[in-house]
Structures are given as structure tokens and as C-alpha cells.
Design a protein around this motif. Sequence first.
Motif, short mmCIF file in Angstrom:
data_model
loop_
_atom_site.label_atom_id
_atom_site.label_comp_id
_atom_site.label_asym_id
_atom_site.label_seq_id
_atom_site.Cartn_x
_atom_site.Cartn_y
_atom_site.Cartn_z
N GLN A 33 0.81 -1.21 0.00
CA GLN A 33 0.00 0.00 0.00
C GLN A 33 0.85 1.27 0.00
O GLN A 33 0.39 2.32 -0.42
CB GLN A 33 -1.02 -0.03 1.14
CG GLN A 33 -0.46 -0.24 2.50
CD GLN A 33 -0.24 1.07 3.23
OE1 GLN A 33 -0.80 2.09 2.86
NE2 GLN A 33 0.57 1.02 4.26
N VAL A 34 2.12 1.16 0.41
CA VAL A 34 3.00 2.34 0.35
C VAL A 34 3.24 2.71 -1.11
O VAL A 34 3.17 3.88 -1.50
CB VAL A 34 4.34 2.09 1.08
CG1 VAL A 34 5.26 3.29 0.94
CG2 VAL A 34 4.09 1.79 2.55
N GLU A 35 3.51 1.71 -1.94
CA GLU A 35 3.67 1.96 -3.38
C GLU A 35 2.41 2.58 -3.95
O GLU A 35 2.47 3.55 -4.71
CB GLU A 35 3.95 0.64 -4.12
CG GLU A 35 5.40 0.21 -4.08
CD GLU A 35 5.62 -1.17 -4.72
OE1 GLU A 35 4.86 -1.55 -5.62
OE2 GLU A 35 6.56 -1.85 -4.29
N ALA A 36 1.28 2.03 -3.55
CA ALA A 36 0.01 2.53 -4.07
C ALA A 36 -0.20 4.00 -3.67
O ALA A 36 -0.53 4.84 -4.50
CB ALA A 36 -1.13 1.67 -3.54
N MET A 37 0.04 4.30 -2.41
CA MET A 37 -0.19 5.65 -1.91
C MET A 37 0.74 6.67 -2.55
O MET A 37 0.35 7.80 -2.83
CB MET A 37 0.01 5.69 -0.38
CG MET A 37 -0.99 4.89 0.42
SD MET A 37 -2.63 5.60 0.41
CE MET A 37 -2.48 6.90 1.60
N THR A 38 1.99 6.27 -2.76
CA THR A 38 2.97 7.25 -3.24
C THR A 38 2.93 7.46 -4.75
O THR A 38 3.38 8.50 -5.23
CB THR A 38 4.40 6.82 -2.85
OG1 THR A 38 4.59 5.48 -3.29
CG2 THR A 38 4.62 6.91 -1.36
N MET A 39 2.43 6.50 -5.50
CA MET A 39 2.53 6.61 -6.96
C MET A 39 1.22 6.94 -7.66
O MET A 39 1.22 7.54 -8.73
CB MET A 39 3.06 5.29 -7.53
CG MET A 39 4.43 4.92 -7.01
SD MET A 39 4.87 3.25 -7.46
CE MET A 39 5.59 3.51 -9.04
N ALA A 40 0.10 6.54 -7.06
CA ALA A 40 -1.14 6.53 -7.82
C ALA A 40 -1.81 7.89 -7.94
O ALA A 40 -1.76 8.71 -7.02
CB ALA A 40 -2.12 5.55 -7.16
N ASP A 41 -2.46 8.12 -9.10
CA ASP A 41 -3.45 9.19 -9.19
C ASP A 41 -4.72 8.68 -8.49
O ASP A 41 -5.35 9.40 -7.74
CB ASP A 41 -3.79 9.49 -10.66
CG ASP A 41 -2.61 10.12 -11.38
OD1 ASP A 41 -1.83 10.84 -10.73
OD2 ASP A 41 -2.45 9.87 -12.60
N ARG A 42 -5.04 7.42 -8.82
CA ARG A 42 -6.19 6.78 -8.16
C ARG A 42 -5.83 5.36 -7.78
O ARG A 42 -5.07 4.69 -8.50
CB ARG A 42 -7.40 6.75 -9.10
CG ARG A 42 -8.22 8.03 -9.04
CD ARG A 42 -9.57 7.86 -9.69
NE ARG A 42 -9.48 7.31 -11.03
CZ ARG A 42 -10.47 6.65 -11.62
NH1 ARG A 42 -11.60 6.43 -10.95
NH2 ARG A 42 -10.33 6.20 -12.84
#
Lengths: 269, 341
Positions: free
Chosen positions: B194-203
Motif C-alpha cells: 500500500q505504500v507503493e500505491a499511496m505514493t505513486m497513484a493518481d487513483r
Amino acid sequence: MGRWVLLFILGVIAILMVSPLVLTVFTSLKPTTELVNPPWYPPISLTFEHYVRVWTEGGFSRYFFNTLLISVVDAIVMIVIASLAAYAMVFMEFRGKLVLQVLFLIGLMIPVTAIVLPLFQIVRSFGLLNTHLGVIFADLALAVSIFVFMFSSFFMGVPKALHEAARIDGATEFQIYRRVVMPIATPAVVTTALLEFLWSWNDLLLRLLLMTKDEMRTLSVGLLNFQGTMTRDVTGLSSGTVIMAIPVVLLFLFFQRHFVRGMTAGAVK
Amino acid sequence: MAGVELKNLSKSYGDVEVLHDINLSIADGEFVVFVGPSGCGKSTLLRMIAGLEEVTGGDLLIGEKRANDLSPRQRDIAMVFQSYALYPQMTVAENMGFSLSLEKRSKKEIAEKVQEAADALKLGPFLNRKPGQLSGGQRQRVAIGRAIVRNPQVFLLDEPLSNLDAALRSETRVEISELHQRMGVTMIYVTHDQVEAMTMADRIVVLNGGYIEQVGSPMDLYNHPATEFVAGFIGSPKMNFIKGRYAVAAGTTTLGVRPEHLTIGEGDDTWEGKVTLVERLGHDTILYVRVPDAGILTVSLNGQHNQNVGDTVRLRPNPDFIHRFDDQGKPNAADLVQGQG
């Protein structure tokens, strides 16, 4: 102590394995006058006269060419057919795949000797008796199952992601086979080439059955010429055997490393 | 470039449906991350978009064109695999130029495009090496380079960083984000981190058990989780869930409080407990506190603190950031309640 016992046992086994070969080479190099000596006596004066005789008068030059032609074609065609079939089995989904796998499995179970007569009839019905093509077809049909399984076990070790990456890159199945999978299948290719070449080179039964004309004969059949009902040309038989063995021994020495890797492919991850 | 649209998409293996009624619209140039626990269906969904898995229900549109029955090569997508999936017998340059060579582009054009991608990814010195002669990070960059060279409509990444060590992972994370900004291409990224998701995603698209739990921006998901599952999955350390008398007193089944929204304090509105473990990270101190009737709560304190195992502390939840969930795991409302002492 245990190590010495083991070495002794291995030594005895090695001698038992090597001695027929050594005796054959000794006999092939002995002048006829020395044949009265026991066979394990090394030749006192070396002669190659038997090799020359077998090669020229014995027709071995012709037999050698026939054998080489059949074995090389067998090996090359087998690599293509077996690898393509194995590729489809491992990487593709299609209707009837299971049936095909079962058929290949059945192919592994049926001994050649059990189907010699029907095989003869089939080859004759195609008009391929006394042709190289007839023997090549029979060789391929009888051995294709085992090589399909060998290639399959190798391909199963190829990461599925490689195949998928190539599909994403836009490759067709044949392009994946040719440019991605086959270049990394060298051990399986070498093993197939060597084994099929060896089996074809040494086979007697099919050659005896399907090629009766002298000009079509292979080395294994040619060796029978030196053995009559009442007599036996020992030096001719020995030098013929050595001539027949040399190419195979050289091939094995040259490709030994790949061969072992191919045979054990798929055994462990 | 193109957007991607999933309409009532489903996937079954025989009688077993593993993805159910997925509806999602990904805009052109958007960076969307599929996140969820193992087995939630995120990789399967990505592979369906790639054309590596058959779509068994619904419609998949890439650039407004129905792509259900198109082969991967017809979809004009590129994919980076978790295992890199580099062709071992080819050099780095051959790996990167493979797709172009299949399109029968000229050698000159292939060489130019490969060089361009190699320069962007700092792979210039390695172009003649085989993948086996590269480090994990270099291999991953080659895999990304192979995708860039094609200039695809959609860029798919399946857990591309999970084989890298922590330092390299955060470095490559930044590189991928920069790449997205530079190329402006639609990217769909799968991760369980989820760290990758939080730091990279627009959505972020949170998946669970084959369903989409929630779609939203990282901060949306953090501040307004649509379910108890999302609340627990997004945020690190994960949210504390408290049942029992504290929840009942708040008029709900489950109370959710993030570790960073608990502070040490005094007074009636605090919960008393005993410290069972302390993790000192330098910039943060993580306390694990056993609170009677609430279980072990995680507390993330900013900076360095001197609490030790066995100390009795009183925890004050920030009343502005308390989440209430009903017995279905849905938020009671977008409400905030006062913590009970």
C-alpha cells in the motif's frame, strides 16, 4: 577402507565394461597370423589391412554413407517435429490436447518388436520398401513420443512469463518458438540429436526388415556379412564394429556436457 | 495513448467466478494502482487487460475499442513482469528492440529507439550485456525499457518492484513516477504494497475477494475509507479496530482509529493501557499498548519518546479522525464521534 573397497568394485565394473571394446580393437589391428594368440594379447605388429578390406571390398563405404544419411536426417527432423509438438503441448491450449497426450503416452509403451509386421505392411503399402525414406518415417514414428516428452519436460522449466512477455511484444506462436524458446533449449536439442542419431545409427531390426537390397544397407546390417552359419570373419567383424563405433564415441565426447544437462532437465527446479 | 474502460467485467475458471462485476473507467494518461491482499484478483484483472487471460463476462475497452477478443499484440499495450521476463539468450539491446524487430522496423530505427530508452534509464553501458550479467535493479530497468521502446497506448506493471531490496525499491518507485510524468501514458500498476500505491497513484483501486472495495485518490481512501477492509488496508501502521464497550458507547459496532491519531494524554476522554512493545524508528516511535476491553492498540508518535515496556499510559484518540463501522463493515456515516473515557 570403505573407499578402497568401493574403488575396487568400481574398477572391476569398469574393466568388465571396457574389455569387449578393447578386445575388439586388439583383434581389428592384429595380422591374421596373430589370431592364434588369445584375444586379450595386444597386437605385436599393427596392421590396418582389415579396415581397408572392410571399407572397400566389404562395401562399408556405401553402408557408412547410407547410415550417416539416415541418422542425420532422423536427428534433424526429430528435433523439429518433437520440439514443435512439445511446444504446443506445453504453451498452447487447444481442443483434443489431452487425447494427444494420451496417444503419445501409448507410443512410449508399445515395443517396436510387437508392431514389426504391421509396420512392414504400412511401409510397403506406401511403396517405401528399400528406400531411405521408409526407414526414416518408421524411425521417427517409433521414437517421437519419447522426444516429445523430453522436450516437454524441458519446456515446462521455461518460465511462463517469458512466453507471455513475447506475446505482449507481438510475437506469433511460431516466432516465440523460434526466437525465444528454442535458443534456450540447447541441452534438449543436443540430447535429442545424440540419442536419435545413436538409435538410428545402431538399429538393426528395421533396416533388416525394410531394406533388403545391398546398396541400401546400413553398417549394422553390413556387419552381418562377416558372420556365416559355419564361419566367422573375426577381423572383418572387429574392424567393422570399430568403424561403426567411432562416430558415435566422438559425438558423445564432444557433446557430453550438453547431453547430461538435457537428460536431467526438469528433474529439479 | 488511450484510456481503459471495464464494464461489468468478470472472470471465471469453470464454475468458479474469481472476479465479479468489475466496473472501472481509467482516463487517458492516468496512473491507476490495483491494490489488495494476495488472491484478491488484482493480477488476474491486469492480465485480462493485457490479453493473457480470457474475459469471461462483460466488456473491456482500450481507447474506446472493444478489446475482449483481441490478442495481446493487437491491444498495443506493454507489460512489465514481476520476474522481469527478459529473454536470457538476448543482449539488453536485443531484449529492448525485440518487439520492434517483430514489426520489421529497420535496424537503424531500432537502434535509435533502443538508445533513446537506454539513455533515459541509464542503461547505455549495459546494452551489449546479457540479462544474467546484470543486477536485479538493472534487469528491472531493462524490462521497463523494453516496454518504453514500443511507445504503447497503455503501460501495465505487475508488481514490478517486489523482487528488489528496500532501498532500490524506493529509488525505482521514484523513477517510475517520473517516467509516467514524462511520457504521460496511461499506467496500470499492480501491487500488494500500500505504500507503493499511496505514493505513486493518481487513483487507487482496492480489490478484495474479486470485488472492487473502493476507487479513489490516495487521500480519499485514507480519509474516507468506504469499508472497514479499506480502512485496515490503507495506512501504515494499519488502523486500530476497537469493538466492545468503547464501540458500544460510541453507538456503533466497530471504532476505527489510525495509530497516528492516538496521542498520549490525561483526562476522562483517554483510554488507559500498558505498553507491551516499543519500536523506535528515530523520526517516529511506535507503541503497542494493551487497553482493557479494546485489545492491543498501535500508537504512532511523532519524534522520539521515552516510554518503555510495562509503562502505563493514557491514550487520547483525536476526535476529528475516528471512524465508525457497522456490523457489515460499512461506515455508519461520515461522522466523527467523541472518544469515550
